[in-house]
Design a protein around this motif. Structure first.
Motif, PDB file in Angstrom:
ATOM      1  N   GLY A  34       8.949 -16.372  -4.206  1.00  9.67           N
ATOM      2  CA  GLY A  34       7.681 -16.583  -3.520  1.00  9.67           C
ATOM      3  C   GLY A  34       7.556 -17.990  -2.984  1.00  9.67           C
ATOM      4  N   ALA A  35       8.047 -18.971  -3.734  1.00 11.71           N
ATOM      5  CA  ALA A  35       7.994 -20.363  -3.280  1.00 11.71           C
ATOM      6  C   ALA A  35       8.830 -20.559  -2.026  1.00 11.71           C
ATOM      7  N   LEU A  36      10.021 -19.947  -1.995  1.00 16.63           N
ATOM      8  CA  LEU A  36      10.878 -20.054  -0.807  1.00 16.63           C
ATOM      9  C   LEU A  36      10.212 -19.400   0.395  1.00 16.63           C
ATOM     10  N   ASP A  37       9.504 -18.300   0.162  1.00 14.66           N
ATOM     11  CA  ASP A  37       8.774 -17.650   1.255  1.00 14.66           C
ATOM     12  C   ASP A  37       7.688 -18.581   1.804  1.00 14.66           C
ATOM     13  N   GLN A  38       7.011 -19.303   0.916  1.00 14.54           N
ATOM     14  CA  GLN A  38       5.974 -20.227   1.376  1.00 14.54           C
ATOM     15  C   GLN A  38       6.573 -21.372   2.188  1.00 14.54           C
ATOM     16  N   ILE A  39       7.738 -21.846   1.781  1.00 19.04           N
ATOM     17  CA  ILE A  39       8.398 -22.913   2.540  1.00 19.04           C
ATOM     18  C   ILE A  39       8.748 -22.418   3.935  1.00 19.04           C
ATOM     19  N   VAL A  40       9.249 -21.191   4.018  1.00 18.34           N
ATOM     20  CA  VAL A  40       9.561 -20.607   5.327  1.00 18.34           C
ATOM     21  C   VAL A  40       8.306 -20.544   6.182  1.00 18.34           C
ATOM     22  N   GLN A  41       7.187 -20.118   5.584  1.00 19.48           N
ATOM     23  CA  GLN A  41       5.923 -20.075   6.327  1.00 19.48           C
ATOM     24  C   GLN A  41       5.552 -21.467   6.847  1.00 19.48           C
ATOM     25  N   ASP A  42       5.670 -22.461   5.979  1.00 20.07           N
ATOM     26  CA  ASP A  42       5.285 -23.819   6.359  1.00 20.07           C
ATOM     27  C   ASP A  42       6.126 -24.338   7.525  1.00 20.07           C
ATOM     28  N   PHE A  43       7.398 -24.011   7.527  1.00 15.02           N
ATOM     29  CA  PHE A  43       8.303 -24.516   8.557  1.00 15.02           C
ATOM     30  C   PHE A  43       8.406 -23.582   9.762  1.00 15.02           C
ATOM     31  N   SER A  44       7.539 -22.578   9.799  1.00 18.20           N
ATOM     32  CA  SER A  44       7.535 -21.662  10.939  1.00 18.20           C
ATOM     33  C   SER A  44       6.341 -21.906  11.857  1.00 18.20           C
ATOM     34  N   GLN A  45       5.524 -22.931  11.540  1.00 19.09           N
ATOM     35  CA  GLN A  45       4.319 -23.195  12.318  1.00 19.09           C
ATOM     36  C   GLN A  45       4.526 -24.243  13.408  1.00 19.09           C
ATOM     37  N   GLY A  46       5.674 -24.914  13.375  1.00 24.23           N
ATOM     38  CA  GLY A  46       5.898 -25.990  14.338  1.00 24.23           C
ATOM     39  C   GLY A  46       4.958 -27.150  14.136  1.00 24.23           C
ATOM     40  N   ALA A  47       4.578 -27.414  12.877  1.00 25.77           N
ATOM     41  CA  ALA A  47       3.597 -28.448  12.559  1.00 25.77           C
ATOM     42  C   ALA A  47       4.240 -29.487  11.651  1.00 25.77           C
ATOM     43  N   LEU A  48       4.437 -30.691  12.173  1.00 27.77           N
ATOM     44  CA  LEU A  48       5.119 -31.725  11.404  1.00 27.77           C
ATOM     45  C   LEU A  48       4.344 -32.130  10.157  1.00 27.77           C
ATOM     46  N   GLU A  49       3.021 -32.203  10.265  1.00 24.99           N
ATOM     47  CA  GLU A  49       2.217 -32.599   9.110  1.00 24.99           C
ATOM     48  C   GLU A  49       2.334 -31.572   7.990  1.00 24.99           C
ATOM     49  N   LEU A  50       2.265 -30.311   8.335  1.00 21.32           N
ATOM     50  CA  LEU A  50       2.396 -29.251   7.341  1.00 21.32           C
ATOM     51  C   LEU A  50       3.771 -29.312   6.683  1.00 21.32           C
ATOM     52  N   GLU A  51       4.799 -29.515   7.476  1.00 22.80           N
ATOM     53  CA  GLU A  51       6.149 -29.597   6.926  1.00 22.80           C
ATOM     54  C   GLU A  51       6.282 -30.796   5.987  1.00 22.80           C
ATOM     55  N   ALA A  52       5.673 -31.919   6.350  1.00 23.51           N
ATOM     56  CA  ALA A  52       5.758 -33.121   5.523  1.00 23.51           C
ATOM     57  C   ALA A  52       5.097 -32.908   4.171  1.00 23.51           C
ATOM     58  N   TRP A  53       3.890 -32.358   4.155  1.00 28.18           N
ATOM     59  CA  TRP A  53       3.198 -32.113   2.892  1.00 28.18           C
ATOM     60  C   TRP A  53       3.897 -31.020   2.093  1.00 28.18           C
ATOM     61  N   SER A  54       4.476 -30.041   2.771  1.00 25.77           N
ATOM     62  CA  SER A  54       5.204 -28.982   2.081  1.00 25.77           C
ATOM     63  C   SER A  54       6.400 -29.551   1.321  1.00 25.77           C
ATOM     64  N   LEU A  55       7.136 -30.454   1.955  1.00 21.51           N
ATOM     65  CA  LEU A  55       8.279 -31.070   1.279  1.00 21.51           C
ATOM     66  C   LEU A  55       7.828 -31.870   0.057  1.00 21.51           C
ATOM     67  N   LEU A  56       6.765 -32.629   0.193  1.00 21.12           N
ATOM     68  CA  LEU A  56       6.265 -33.384  -0.947  1.00 21.12           C
ATOM     69  C   LEU A  56       5.891 -32.453  -2.099  1.00 21.12           C
ATOM     70  N   TYR A  57       5.254 -31.359  -1.762  1.00 17.07           N
ATOM     71  CA  TYR A  57       4.792 -30.434  -2.798  1.00 17.07           C
ATOM     72  C   TYR A  57       5.963 -29.761  -3.514  1.00 17.07           C
ATOM     73  N   PHE A  58       6.880 -29.213  -2.744  1.00 18.05           N
ATOM     74  CA  PHE A  58       7.959 -28.437  -3.374  1.00 18.05           C
ATOM     75  C   PHE A  58       9.050 -29.321  -3.979  1.00 18.05           C
ATOM     76  N   ARG A  59       9.073 -30.585  -3.638  1.00 18.62           N
ATOM     77  CA  ARG A  59      10.029 -31.480  -4.278  1.00 18.62           C
ATOM     78  C   ARG A  59       9.431 -32.210  -5.484  1.00 18.62           C
ATOM     79  N   TYR A  60       8.127 -32.556  -5.415  1.00 21.36           N
ATOM     80  CA  TYR A  60       7.573 -33.424  -6.447  1.00 21.36           C
ATOM     81  C   TYR A  60       6.472 -32.791  -7.294  1.00 21.36           C
ATOM     82  N   VAL A  61       5.913 -31.686  -6.841  1.00 17.58           N
ATOM     83  CA  VAL A  61       4.951 -30.963  -7.668  1.00 17.58           C
ATOM     84  C   VAL A  61       5.632 -29.794  -8.356  1.00 17.58           C
ATOM     85  N   ARG A  62       6.358 -28.997  -7.580  1.00 20.10           N
ATOM     86  CA  ARG A  62       7.096 -27.861  -8.152  1.00 20.10           C
ATOM     87  C   ARG A  62       8.495 -28.317  -8.602  1.00 20.10           C
ATOM     88  N   VAL A  63       8.503 -29.322  -9.481  1.00 19.64           N
ATOM     89  CA  VAL A  63       9.794 -29.831  -9.973  1.00 19.64           C
ATOM     90  C   VAL A  63      10.508 -28.788 -10.819  1.00 19.64           C
TER      91      VAL A  63
END
Length: 289
Positions: free
Chosen positions: A90-119
Motif C-alpha cells: 500500500g505504501a508503494l502504491d501511495q508513492i506511485v500516486q504521489d509521483f503521478s501528479q507532476g507536482a514537485l512539492e508533493l513529490e518532495a514531501w512524499s520522499l521526506l515522509y517515506f524515508r524519514y517517517v515510515r522508517v
C-alpha cells in the motif's frame, strides 16, 4: 563552511544529517533544533515524561511536521491521507500516486515522509528509483527541495512559538488578567483605546479617581487588549515607591527595565526605537508632572 558553523545553523545539510541519524537509529548530531522554543515547550507538556530525552521530543516534532506537510499536499490533489501503518504494498502504491501528479512539492514531501517517517519500510534509493521511475540523482534533488520546505515550516513554527512566549511574558507583567466585560466602562475604554492605539501623535493618558473604583483593573484590561492587538516589543508595569521624586522617575523606569542608565535620554531613545507600553500604577504623587 567549518564543521562548527555548519552544525550551528539550520541548513538542509544539518537537517538531513539529523533525519539520517534517526533513520539509522544513531545518536543525533549537533543541531540548533535542540534549542528551539518549540522543543522547550514540548518538553514541559504534561504528556511528556520527565525522563524523555530532548532528541525523542525533537524527532516526534519532525515526524509530526513532515506528516502534516504530506497530508496537506495530498489533500490538494484529492488523494487520501497518509497512513502510518500502511503495509509495504500500500505504501508503494501511495508513492506511485504521489509521483503521478507532476507536482514537485508533493513529490518532495512524499520522499521526506517515506524515508524519514515510515522508517519501518526501510526503502532504499534503488527501490524508490524503480517505483517512481526517476533516477537517484533526481530523487535526491527532490529530497533537498523537501528539506528546504521543511526548514521553512520549522522556522515559521519557531517564530510563532517565540512570539507566543513573548506575549506570555508580557502578560505576566500585568497584575490582573483581562476582565471582559467591564460593566459601565465601555465609553471610557473606547476613549482610552483611541488614545493608545489610534493614529494620533500622543499615546499617553492618566486614569484618575478615588481609590477602589477600578483604575488598576481598567489599566490592566487595556494592557491585555493592546498585547492582543498591537505588536508590542515590551510591557513594563511599575508601582513607584511613594517617596519617588518626579526628577527620579526616568532613572527608576530604566532601572526596573534593566536598561543601562546613562541619563534620561536612555529611556527616551528606547521608547523611540521600541513599541513600548509603560504603566505607572499608584503613582498619584507624580501627577504634578
Amino acid at each position: 563552511m567549518s564543521k562548527l558553523r555548519e552544525n550551528s545553523v539550520l541548513s538542509p545539510g544539518n537537517l538531513r544529517r539529523v533525519l539520517d541519524a534517526s533513520r539509522a537509529a544513531r545518536p543525533l548530531p549537533a543541531t540548533p533544533l535542540r534549542a528551539f522554543a518549540v522543543i522547550q515547550q514540548r518538553m514541559m507538556e504534561p504528556s511528556v515524561s520527565e525522563a524523555a530525552a530532548v532528541d525523542f521530543v525533537l524527532m516526534d516534532w519532525l515526524v509530526e511536521v513532515i506528516t502534516l506537510g504530506l497530508r496537506n499536499q495530498r489533500q490538494h490533489y484529492h488523494l487520501p491521507e497518509p497512513v502510518d501503518d500502511l503495509p509495504l504494498t500500500g505504501a508503494l502504491d501511495q508513492i506511485v500516486q504521489d509521483f503521478s501528479q507532476g507536482a514537485l512539492e508533493l513529490e518532495a514531501w512524499s520522499l521526506l515522509y517515506f524515508r524519514y517517517v515510515r522508517v519501518d519500510l526501510d526503502l532504499p534509493w534503488e527501490q524508490l528509483e524503480t517505483v517512481t521511475a526517476q533516477d537517484q540523482r533526481t530523487l535526491r534533488r527532490r529530497q533537498e527541495r523537501g528539506l528546504a520546505r521543511l526548514i521553512h515550516e520549522l522556522l515559521q513554527r519557531e517564530r510563532d512559538a517565540r512570539r507566543a512566549n513573548h506575549t506570555d511574558r508580557m502578560r505576566r507583567m500585568v497584575p490582573h488578567g483581562p476582565a471582559y466585560p467591564l460593566v459601565g466602562r465601555q465609553a471610557l475604554i473606547d476613549q482610552a483605546w483611541r488614545r493608545l492605539a489610534g493614529d494620533g501623535g500622543r499615546r499617553h493618558l492618566v486614569l484618575v479617581g478615588p481609590g477602589g473604583i477600578g483604575k488598576t483593573v481598567l489599566a490592566a484590561d487595556l494592557t491585555h487588549r493592546l498585547i492582543d492587538t498591537v505588536k508590542l516589543d515590551n510591557v513594563i508595569w511599575l508601582t513607584p515607591p511613594p517617596d519617588l521624586q518626579a526628577a527620579d522617575l526616568a532613572g527608576y523606569c530604566v532601572e526596573v527595565m534593566n536598561v543601562p542608565f546613562l541619563g534620561e535620554d536612555t529611556l527616551r531613545l528606547y521608547c523611540q526605537t521600541h513599541d513600548l507600553l509603560i504603566v505607572l500604577d499608584e503613582a498619584e504623587s507624580l501627577l504634578s508632572l
